[in-house]
Design a protein around this motif. Sequence first.
Motif, short mmCIF file in Angstrom:
data_model
loop_
_atom_site.label_atom_id
_atom_site.label_comp_id
_atom_site.label_asym_id
_atom_site.label_seq_id
_atom_site.Cartn_x
_atom_site.Cartn_y
_atom_site.Cartn_z
N PRO A 17 0.80 -1.22 0.00
CA PRO A 17 0.00 0.00 0.00
C PRO A 17 0.84 1.27 0.00
O PRO A 17 0.38 2.32 -0.47
CB PRO A 17 -0.83 -0.13 1.28
N SER A 18 2.06 1.17 0.51
CA SER A 18 2.86 2.39 0.62
C SER A 18 4.22 2.28 -0.03
O SER A 18 5.01 3.23 0.04
CB SER A 18 3.04 2.75 2.10
N GLN A 19 4.52 1.16 -0.65
CA GLN A 19 5.81 1.07 -1.31
C GLN A 19 5.83 -0.03 -2.36
O GLN A 19 5.02 -0.95 -2.34
CB GLN A 19 6.94 0.83 -0.32
N VAL A 20 6.74 0.13 -3.29
CA VAL A 20 6.96 -0.86 -4.33
C VAL A 20 8.43 -1.27 -4.26
O VAL A 20 9.32 -0.41 -4.24
CB VAL A 20 6.65 -0.28 -5.73
N THR A 21 8.66 -2.58 -4.20
CA THR A 21 10.02 -3.08 -4.16
C THR A 21 10.43 -3.51 -5.56
O THR A 21 9.71 -4.27 -6.23
CB THR A 21 10.12 -4.29 -3.21
N LEU A 22 11.59 -3.03 -5.99
CA LEU A 22 12.10 -3.35 -7.32
C LEU A 22 13.42 -4.07 -7.20
O LEU A 22 14.24 -3.76 -6.34
CB LEU A 22 12.32 -2.07 -8.14
N ARG A 23 13.62 -5.01 -8.08
CA ARG A 23 14.95 -5.57 -8.24
C ARG A 23 15.50 -5.05 -9.57
O ARG A 23 14.73 -4.59 -10.43
CB ARG A 23 14.91 -7.10 -8.23
N PRO A 24 16.79 -5.12 -9.74
CA PRO A 24 17.34 -4.62 -11.00
C PRO A 24 16.76 -5.36 -12.18
O PRO A 24 16.62 -6.59 -12.15
CB PRO A 24 18.84 -4.90 -10.86
N MET A 25 16.40 -4.60 -13.19
CA MET A 25 15.90 -5.23 -14.39
C MET A 25 17.05 -5.95 -15.09
O MET A 25 18.18 -5.46 -15.10
CB MET A 25 15.30 -4.17 -15.32
N ARG A 26 16.72 -7.07 -15.66
CA ARG A 26 17.76 -7.85 -16.32
C ARG A 26 18.53 -7.00 -17.32
O ARG A 26 17.97 -6.33 -18.16
CB ARG A 26 17.09 -9.03 -17.05
N GLU A 27 19.81 -7.02 -17.20
CA GLU A 27 20.74 -6.36 -18.10
C GLU A 27 20.62 -4.84 -18.08
O GLU A 27 21.21 -4.17 -18.92
CB GLU A 27 20.57 -6.86 -19.53
#
Lengths: 132, 215
Positions: free
Chosen positions: B138-148
């Motif tokens: 609800p209050s955040q989005v977790t991202l991992r590095p996009m491939r390449e």
Amino acid sequence: MIDGIAALESCDLGGVCPVYCGGPTCSDDFNNCAYPNYFACTGHDCTPISWMPRAGTCNSTVWFTSPCIGGVEWGGSIFDCGPCDGQWSTAGACNNGVNLPFIACVTPALFKRLCDCGDPWLWGIVRISLHV
Amino acid sequence: MSIQGAKRSELSRREFLGGLVLTGGATAIAPLGVTVPESLRAVGAKQVMPDYAIGILYERHPDYIVLHAAGYIPELVRLDLTSKTLMYKRGFGVPASTLQLGDRIHAGTHLTRAGARIAEWVQANPVTGWGTVVRVGPSQVTLRPMREMSRIGRELIIEPYTRVFAQNGRLQLVGTALGLHPEENVIYTGVGIDTNPLVHQAWAYTIYHTSTGYS
């Protein structure tokens, strides 16, 4: 021809713009976009929105440097730029149903020039068609 | 302009860009009282563009700030603040007093006839990038590095002003990222919680879902 999205990326403090082929980092020359990669896409069904792009206008040209090609600059035409404040649409929205890859980094300075949208950090994508 | 994709060697950049206002490095004007030595121009030092300035906050005053723009001439760039200057740090319209020395500043500017540089907007500690969604809360989005792509994974904090363009832009949301889903790729802009451009946590301004072609 390659259709794609140029996403905002900063080149300040050395830059973190990823570039393929072991090439250089993105240019902070506002005339240029870095060119991290490209690949074939499936075409598009997006009609340019003539009133949407701002200072650059539809079909204005930006220049790309490609570490993959080396030493050559290519002109790409802008189809959609923005969004600008108060406009509830985006270059991304222009992509309905179509896969458009990232094809470049656009420096914030270039974005400001092309899109005339004020603060590029609040917005930040440009749809580009590039002939190679 | 109908010409597309020509190599630079075939037509000049200026010919292509004739419709744009290009007054960058070649005609940049130094702030009041500062001149650029010809000797420095000759060795190719970069000049601050007339409409865009980047630097570290060096001085802060009620009606102007000074940036240290390393590698540019002049290195100290004065930006005059007006009642119309838009200030962004965490949110919008914050007072200039919220800026701190050492903040990483981007600013849109214009020059007056007298050579003063007026700040149209000032952005402190901006970040941007792309990533693949791992979790949406609800209050955040977790991202991992996009491939390449970028190696930076991030926690994007959703604020009431955050604009989210989900479903390739077809679904536009404000103040929530619940239209995003794991494994989707996104582009984002925002401001970091500190001055480090590689900072892990950032307050998001915009998040765009986009198909990238990577698989």
